[in-house]
Design an enzyme around this catalytic site. Structure first.
Site, PDB file in Angstrom:
ATOM      1  N   SER A 130       8.851  36.787  -0.763  1.00  0.00           N
ATOM      2  CA  SER A 130       9.354  36.321   0.442  1.00  0.00           C
ATOM      3  C   SER A 130       8.891  34.991   0.884  1.00  0.00           C
ATOM      4  CB  SER A 130       8.723  37.543   1.899  1.00  0.00           C
ATOM      5  OG  SER A 130       9.116  37.041   2.998  1.00  0.00           O
ATOM      6  N   TYR A 143       1.506  42.053   5.157  1.00  0.00           N
ATOM      7  CA  TYR A 143       3.165  41.788   4.330  1.00  0.00           C
ATOM      8  C   TYR A 143       2.839  40.554   3.820  1.00  0.00           C
ATOM      9  CZ  TYR A 143       8.075  41.143   3.368  1.00  0.00           C
ATOM     10  OH  TYR A 143       9.359  41.052   2.738  1.00  0.00           O
TER      11      TYR A 143
END
Length: 237
Positions: A130, A143
């Site tokens: 990401s 995350y």
């Protein structure tokens, strides 16, 4: 191109993962989906698997190898992707759970894939990270750390697997809208240098480039698929 090739996709039940399943099935690959949730699995072989539990991942790969003989492509897409919490209240247990699924789970899949690919002349691992691995918003510590670890894991695997035919690369999505694309606002699209919010097909395109049999010299790359947003300097007026 992918006929007689086995492609394992984690988190293939929805969103980007489901688009990946469909795309590789269209190219005549034997597609295997590992996921903890159900979905439309008409185009793949589905194994209910919690990526955070090593024994379930090992069992799934053992069955896959027994059934199909070898595995050629692994796309580590499965992750806890919606968890965010203020760092002041984030517990070590919550942090560890995200790391365990997103990073340790990806490592376990990679380890099992390496064994299942032994003796083959073609192998590809694509880790879906990401853009949050190096830029973020408040509350995404777990995350972001998991996705940063995935990039670092990729860098190490590239060197460790240099005597094998396996390449290891990263795709780092930015804003990818998997549903209700038509409901997005003009400002959502216009803030992207590319003029639009991303779609799952954009990630499919990157993955298929990286897994192409001819692309054995693309190794250790981190392809940002974010419409240019990570290159944009933003000041608040």
């Amino acid at each position: 191109m992918y006929k007689n090739k086995v492609v394992v996709i984690t988190g293939g039940s929805g969103g980007i993962g489901a688009e990946l399943v469909n795309a590789y099935a269209e190219l005549q690959a034997t597609v295997v989906c590992l996921d903890i949730v159900g979905g439309d699995h008409n185009r793949c072989h589905y194994f209910l698997t919690d990526l955070g539990k090593k024994e379930e991942v090992v069992a799934a790969f053992a069955t896959i190898k027994a059934q199909f003989g070898a595995v050629h492509v692994l796309i580590n897409n499965g992750a806890i992707s919606t968890f965010n919490k203020p760092v002041e209240t984030l517990t070590a247990e919550e942090f560890a759970n995200v790391i365990n699924v997103n990073l340790v789970g990806a490592f376990t899949c990679a380890s099992e894939f390496i064994a299942a690919n032994e003796g083959q002349d073609y192998g590809r691992i694509v880790n879906i990270s990401s853009t949050r691995w190096h830029q973020n918003e408040a509350g995404w510590e777990a995350y972001g750390a998991s996705k940063g670890g995935l990039v670092s894991l990729t860098n190490s695997l590239v060197v460790s697997l240099s005597k094998t035919p396996i390449t290891v690369n990263v795709v780092s999505p930015g804003w990818i809208q998997s549903a209700d694309y038509e409901a997005l606002r003009d400002i959502d699209h216009q803030q992207h240098p590319s003029g639009r919010v991303g779609k799952p097909q954009d990630i499919v395109n990157a993955c298929q480039f990286l897994t192409h049999p001819d692309n054995d010299f693309v190794n250790g790359a981190n392809i940002l698929v974010d419409g240019g947003m990570t290159k944009k300097m933003i000041y608040q007026d």
